[in-house]
Design an enzyme around this catalytic site. Sequence first.
Site, PDB file in Angstrom:
ATOM      1  N   GLY A  74      42.062  45.301  39.846  1.00 26.08           N
ATOM      2  CA  GLY A  74      43.421  45.666  40.232  1.00 26.08           C
ATOM      3  C   GLY A  74      43.576  47.170  40.410  1.00 26.08           C
ATOM      4  N   GLN A 118      50.072  41.070  37.906  1.00 26.64           N
ATOM      5  CA  GLN A 118      50.642  40.148  36.915  1.00 26.64           C
ATOM      6  C   GLN A 118      51.213  38.891  37.576  1.00 26.64           C
ATOM      7  OE1 GLN A 118      50.709  40.154  33.592  1.00 26.64           O
ATOM      8  NE2 GLN A 118      49.605  42.085  33.428  1.00 26.64           N
ATOM      9  N   GLY A 154      41.173  39.573  39.054  1.00 24.11           N
ATOM     10  CA  GLY A 154      40.674  38.290  38.575  1.00 24.11           C
ATOM     11  C   GLY A 154      41.037  37.957  37.138  1.00 24.11           C
ATOM     12  N   CYS A 198      47.089  49.432  27.410  1.00 23.28           N
ATOM     13  CA  CYS A 198      46.302  50.569  27.877  1.00 23.28           C
ATOM     14  C   CYS A 198      46.609  51.831  27.101  1.00 23.28           C
ATOM     15  CB  CYS A 198      46.584  50.809  29.355  1.00 23.28           C
ATOM     16  SG  CYS A 198      46.527  49.307  30.296  1.00 23.28           S
TER      17      CYS A 198
HETATM   18  C1  LIG Z   1      45.964  44.785  34.502  1.00 25.53           C
HETATM   19  C2  LIG Z   1      46.784  45.444  35.528  1.00 25.53           C
HETATM   20  C3  LIG Z   1      46.231  46.338  36.461  1.00 25.53           C
HETATM   21  C4  LIG Z   1      44.784  46.743  36.416  1.00 25.53           C
HETATM   22  O1  LIG Z   1      43.930  45.721  36.808  1.00 25.53           O
HETATM   23  P1  LIG Z   1      42.358  45.842  36.444  1.00 25.53           P
HETATM   24  O2  LIG Z   1      41.726  44.692  37.123  1.00 25.53           O
HETATM   25  O3  LIG Z   1      42.280  45.746  34.951  1.00 25.53           O
HETATM   26  O4  LIG Z   1      41.887  47.153  36.962  1.00 25.53           O
HETATM   27  C5  LIG Z   1      47.056  46.881  37.423  1.00 25.53           C
HETATM   28  N1  LIG Z   1      48.356  46.561  37.481  1.00 25.53           N
HETATM   29  C6  LIG Z   1      48.934  45.713  36.622  1.00 25.53           C
HETATM   30  C7  LIG Z   1      50.384  45.381  36.749  1.00 25.53           C
HETATM   31  C8  LIG Z   1      48.175  45.125  35.602  1.00 25.53           C
HETATM   32  O5  LIG Z   1      48.753  44.292  34.742  1.00 25.53           O
END
Ligand SMILES: *Cc1c(COP(=O)(O)O)cnc(C)c1O
Length: 401
Positions: free
Chosen positions: A72, A182, A203, A327
């Site tokens: 993400g 999300q 994923g 985080c």
């Molecule tokens: C978890 C998350 C991300 C980051 O995704 P990763 O695959 O862990 O890099 C970005 N945006 C939101 C809203 C998230 O919940």
Amino acid sequence: MERVVYSDNAATTPISKNVYNAMLPYLTGGYGNPSSLYKLGREEKKAVEQARSYVADYLNCDPNEIIFTSGGSEADNLAIKGLMFSGKLPKNKRHIITSTIEHHAVLYTCQFMERIGYDVTYVNVDEQGHIKLDELEQAITEDTALVSIMAANNEIGTIQPLKEIAEICHRKGTLFHTDAVQAVGHMKIDVKEMGIDMLSMSGHKLHGPKGVGALYCRKGIVLEPLIHGGGQERGKRSGTENVAGIVGLGEAVRYANEKMDEYIPYVTSLRDRLIEGVLKIPYTRLTGDPVNRLPGTASFVIECIEGESLILRLDLAGIATSTGSACSTGSLDPSHVLMAIGLPHEIAHGSLRVTLGEQNTVEDVDYLIEKINYVVKTLRDMSPVWDEKMSGEPMLKLFDK
Ligand SMILES: *Cc1c(COP(=O)(O)O)cnc(C)c1O
């Protein structure tokens, strides 16, 4: 037997059996390079394209509009930097709009863009975490290249009115990206119907593997890649494909799409049972939109306790939950999301986020309610702030129920 309840699905989800089974052949047997010409390589390539079409089916887009990434965070970075660095925008288009409650993958990318000379506006949200649409509309100028607003918030679960946001963006001549990490797999998303130009997903937030994600980028939008090299992903993202990961992401999306009509009502009913139980604790409030929220997300602020202490004691009871955002664990600042919805510091410190998934049961929820009640009571019994509150002489200025 000791009970374990995993209820931190917004941080990451367990890999489901079907995803594991789909990935396994590509970890043990398939070792061809998808770009090579022999049979093993062709099979890997086919698997990647199958996964791409599962993702495209879910979003209602063309498979060629999907770019696989490392997750993400990379998808968010690619959307924002890739567009701004494309060299295809009119010279004046150096303005980005985002919100105050974005994930750090968007927020810190925007702060970086500011440091190198771009302009960024951070639009505020109301006390339930909805983007202020009038503020958004006023912020868009002829210099605005991109609006990036998340589909659903990872801390408080509030779902944004994506279609309305897209309409405002297009009416005022700017593009709309949404961080839907999300949301994917947890609500219906139709990029065509909603008018979304770019969308990020990951994923591991929908029972797929970590380290793989995707960006939907509408045909016609030019992005400069972040990673140059062998030209994979139609030149948008070089590097030999993470075949097993991509297969896992594809299967997770396919499965979520197929099961959505069962999954959403089931998880919503668990969430509402949990919310009802936890709100019986005095001086406790739900955060986020009570109705328009992610099916699995229950988020609270509980007065006169420390979120960290609550999480650690729940952990001793075998329960995995979180406070603030996962985080920023280790930092003492309350979450930027809880600040943005207007909570005072001392209240925001007592936040609890319980995020349920399809693997959770009614028994899990009843256990959660029992333990949360018990731990809150224990912590309050030790708290001088609670004593003061109960004796009617507030030491700190706290909200009344
Ligand atoms: C978890 C998350 C991300 C980051 O995704 P990763 O695959 O862990 O890099 C970005 N945006 C939101 C809203 C998230 O919940």
